[in-house]
Design a protein around this motif. Structure first.
Motif, PDB file in Angstrom:
ATOM      1  N   LEU A 185       1.206   5.162  38.650  1.00 43.99           N
ATOM      2  CA  LEU A 185       2.646   5.313  38.418  1.00 43.99           C
ATOM      3  C   LEU A 185       3.129   6.751  38.507  1.00 43.99           C
ATOM      4  CD1 LEU A 185       4.377   2.795  38.043  1.00 43.99           C
ATOM      5  CD2 LEU A 185       2.014   2.392  37.474  1.00 43.99           C
ATOM      6  N   CYS A 186       2.205   7.718  38.371  1.00 44.64           N
ATOM      7  CA  CYS A 186       2.592   9.106  38.669  1.00 44.64           C
ATOM      8  C   CYS A 186       1.628   9.712  39.685  1.00 44.64           C
ATOM      9  CB  CYS A 186       2.681   9.967  37.419  1.00 44.64           C
ATOM     10  SG  CYS A 186       3.105  11.672  37.862  1.00 44.64           S
ATOM     11  N   ALA A 187       0.346   9.801  39.329  1.00 51.03           N
ATOM     12  CA  ALA A 187      -0.614  10.422  40.262  1.00 51.03           C
ATOM     13  C   ALA A 187      -0.608   9.684  41.602  1.00 51.03           C
ATOM     14  CB  ALA A 187      -2.016  10.407  39.659  1.00 51.03           C
TER      15      ALA A 187
ATOM     16  N   GLY B   5       7.005   4.207  35.563  1.00 56.82           N
ATOM     17  CA  GLY B   5       6.533   5.534  35.948  1.00 56.82           C
ATOM     18  C   GLY B   5       7.360   6.631  35.307  1.00 56.82           C
ATOM     19  N   CYS B   6       7.725   7.624  36.107  1.00 57.76           N
ATOM     20  CA  CYS B   6       8.373   8.824  35.560  1.00 57.76           C
ATOM     21  C   CYS B   6       9.865   8.660  35.353  1.00 57.76           C
ATOM     22  CB  CYS B   6       8.136   9.993  36.503  1.00 57.76           C
ATOM     23  SG  CYS B   6       6.391  10.323  36.761  1.00 57.76           S
ATOM     24  N   LEU B   7      10.461   7.613  35.916  1.00 57.08           N
ATOM     25  CA  LEU B   7      11.910   7.440  35.844  1.00 57.08           C
ATOM     26  C   LEU B   7      12.252   6.185  35.063  1.00 57.08           C
ATOM     27  CD1 LEU B   7      12.764   8.050  39.615  1.00 57.08           C
ATOM     28  CD2 LEU B   7      13.051   9.667  37.732  1.00 57.08           C
TER      29      LEU B   7
ATOM     30  N   ILE C   9      -2.948   9.933  31.245  1.00 64.09           N
ATOM     31  CA  ILE C   9      -2.594  11.291  30.801  1.00 64.09           C
ATOM     32  C   ILE C   9      -2.474  12.166  32.040  1.00 64.09           C
ATOM     33  CG2 ILE C   9      -3.298  13.322  29.493  1.00 64.09           C
ATOM     34  CD1 ILE C   9      -4.783  11.540  27.566  1.00 64.09           C
ATOM     35  N   CYS C  10      -1.240  12.559  32.342  1.00 69.72           N
ATOM     36  CA  CYS C  10      -0.950  13.405  33.498  1.00 69.72           C
ATOM     37  C   CYS C  10      -0.966  14.864  33.039  1.00 69.72           C
ATOM     38  CB  CYS C  10       0.438  13.036  34.026  1.00 69.72           C
ATOM     39  SG  CYS C  10       0.955  13.991  35.457  1.00 69.72           S
ATOM     40  N   HIS C  11      -1.344  15.763  33.940  1.00 67.22           N
ATOM     41  CA  HIS C  11      -1.311  17.182  33.556  1.00 67.22           C
ATOM     42  C   HIS C  11       0.118  17.623  33.222  1.00 67.22           C
ATOM     43  CE1 HIS C  11      -3.946  20.901  33.651  1.00 67.22           C
ATOM     44  NE2 HIS C  11      -2.759  21.377  33.314  1.00 67.22           N
ATOM     45  N   SER C  12       1.111  16.916  33.775  1.00 62.08           N
ATOM     46  CA  SER C  12       2.506  17.225  33.416  1.00 62.08           C
ATOM     47  C   SER C  12       2.743  17.001  31.923  1.00 62.08           C
ATOM     48  CB  SER C  12       3.478  16.351  34.217  1.00 62.08           C
ATOM     49  OG  SER C  12       3.290  16.558  35.596  1.00 62.08           O
ATOM     50  N   ASP C  13       2.057  16.016  31.335  1.00 61.03           N
ATOM     51  CA  ASP C  13       2.193  15.786  29.891  1.00 61.03           C
ATOM     52  C   ASP C  13       1.766  17.042  29.127  1.00 61.03           C
ATOM     53  OD1 ASP C  13       2.713  13.215  30.762  1.00 61.03           O
ATOM     54  OD2 ASP C  13       0.866  12.326  29.966  1.00 61.03           O
TER      55      ASP C  13
ATOM     56  N   GLY D 181       3.993  10.751  28.323  1.00 60.01           N
ATOM     57  CA  GLY D 181       3.427   9.538  28.923  1.00 60.01           C
ATOM     58  C   GLY D 181       4.361   8.887  29.923  1.00 60.01           C
ATOM     59  N   HIS D 182       3.972   8.935  31.230  1.00 64.47           N
ATOM     60  CA  HIS D 182       4.789   8.284  32.263  1.00 64.47           C
ATOM     61  C   HIS D 182       3.915   7.548  33.281  1.00 64.47           C
ATOM     62  CE1 HIS D 182       4.970  12.592  34.150  1.00 64.47           C
ATOM     63  NE2 HIS D 182       3.841  12.013  34.437  1.00 64.47           N
ATOM     64  N   GLU D 183       2.780   7.083  32.794  1.00 62.86           N
ATOM     65  CA  GLU D 183       1.909   6.251  33.646  1.00 62.86           C
ATOM     66  C   GLU D 183       1.610   4.992  32.834  1.00 62.86           C
ATOM     67  OE1 GLU D 183      -0.347   9.607  36.378  1.00 62.86           O
ATOM     68  OE2 GLU D 183      -1.418   8.858  34.626  1.00 62.86           O
TER      69      GLU D 183
HETATM   70 ZN   LIG Z   1       2.794  12.816  35.968  1.00 59.53          ZN
END
Ligand SMILES: [Zn+2]
Ligand SMILES: NC(=O)c1ccc[n+]([C@@H]2O[C@H](COP(=O)([O-])OP(=O)(O)OC[C@H]3O[C@@H](n4cnc5c(N)ncnc54)[C@H](OP(=O)(O)O)[C@@H]3O)[C@@H](O)[C@H]2O)c1
Ligand SMILES: [Zn+2]
Length: 352
Positions: free
Chosen positions: A160-162, A91-93, A40-44, A65-67
């Protein structure tokens, strides 16, 4: 097409709830992945609550969700790099045009036609892409990463993101042995930044607003910890940093950190608060300091980062939760109350 289980938000103010989303059947170059863990990224949280409405407004329903780390379940006929049973990551892409100069340089994060893992137009099915709070995903193999087998999948997901978002600017700005590096905000990104800067041999100073994170910051690899609300502690470091990575998710005083850079020092913002931040230009002028930003990373560098983590045994410190606790996790994330990343055990989605 098939239906995948997922958790989605119906609006900026409603909690995430169980749903199903359509996924494409794998075409020639696609890899189908059963998702094991998603960070869970803060971007989510920013995206679900539409806090970035001026830059990238959220389309609802939104499956964030991108991790993503999972197991390959099916591959298209032209796939050469993956087979069923492999551990794989996203990841994010999930796509880009692959032809522009950025893509050709392996810097897909700068492609003008990139497709983000969620909330981007879906070229295959129409509508928008749906992310990793789901039991499966289908992604072109070019955008699927390999996870070193010695890494715990729950702790590897946040890489994958952080992971890539902090690794990439450190490599770009030359973080090496002998450099003094600051990390502002000890959250998901910040704690990965500490691990990378330490592994790269730098002298690492953490700036936190949370005194209760001091001990664990030292255990993560920090050499010093500064409580950023204490002006006296801050001033002791004036003019001394080669590089500062700012991973704060909310409005804050960046001038206070610019003052801590030495001549030609750089501060890179990776945290993405929704409102503009004020900058006193004299802080930059007098010592030829620079202020920059950095988004995630391209595919080759993301794989390099994962391999670096494999070699140095680096994963995120995670609190594993079932998907049913996701709304509670968001409340805690908003209060900077997580050490240091929530990772959703997607097996919990089977109960929905
Ligand atoms: Zn992220
Ligand atoms: N550039 C990119 O490509 C990229 C990629 C991923 C995420 N992001 C962004 O990076 C930011 C951080 O993400 P994350 O997942 O690491 O979030 P996070 O886990 O919530 O960490 C953010 C940290 O910032 C500090 N903080 C929070 N509110 C603050 C405030 N009002 N004043 C000062 N410090 C505060 C807290 O650290 P302390 O308790 O130590 O003070 C908190 O733990 C988010 O804005 C996210 O959207 C950007
Ligand atoms: Zn491109």
């Amino acid at each position: 097409m098939y239906n995948a289980k997922a958790y989605s938000a119906a609006s900026a103010t409603t909690p995430l709830a169980s749903t199903t989303v359509a996924r494409r059947d794998p075409t020639g170059h696609d890899v189908q992945i059963e998702i094991l863990f998603c960070g869970i990224c803060h971007s989510d949280l920013h995206q679900v609550r539409n806090e970035w409405k001026n830059v990238m407004p959220t389309v609802y329903p939104c499956v964030p969700g991108h991790e993503i780390v999972g197991r390959v379940t099916r591959v298209g006929s032209a796939v050469t790099g993956f087979k069923p049973g492999d551990l794989a990551a996203v990841g994010c892409l999930v796509d880009s045009d692959r032809t522009c100069p950025e893509c050709r340089a392996g810097l897909e994060q700068f492609c003008p036609n990139l497709t983000l893992t969620y909330n981007s137009p879906d070229k295959h099915l129409g509508g928008v892409t749906y992310g990793g709070y789901s039991d499966s995903v289908v992604v072109d193999e070019r955008f699927v990463l390999r996870v070193p087998s010695n890494l715990d999948p729950a702790g590897a997901a946040p890489l994958l993101c952080a992971g890539i978002t902090t690794y990439s600017p450190m490599r770009h700005w030359g973080v090496t042995e002998g450099k003094k590096v600051g990390v502002v905000g000890l959250g998901g990104l910040g704690h990965m930044a500490v691990k990378f800067a330490h592994a790269l041999g730098a002298h690492v100073v953490v700036f936190t607003t949370s005194p209760n994170k001091k001990e664990s910051a030292l255990r993560l690899g920090a050499d010093e910890v500064v409580i950023s609300r204490n002006a006296g502690e801050m001033n002791k470091h004036a003019g001394s940093f080669d590089f500062i990575l700012d991973a704060v998710a909310a409005a804050h005083d960046i001038d206070a950190y610019i003052q801590l850079l030495r001549r030609d020092g750089n501060i890179t913002l990776v945290g993405a608060p929704d409102k503009p931040l004020a900058v006193s230009v004299f802080g930059l002028i007098f010592k030829r300091r620079s202020l920059s930003g950095s988004p995630i990373g391209g595919l080759p560098e993301t794989q390099e980062m994962l391999d670096f983590c494999g070699a140095h045994n680096i994963t995120a410190n995670v609190e594993v939760i079932p998907i049913q606790k996701v709304n509670e996790a968001y409340e805690r994330l908003a209060k900077a109350d997580v050490k240091y990343r929530f990772s959703i055990d997607m097996a919990s989605l089977k109960a929905e």
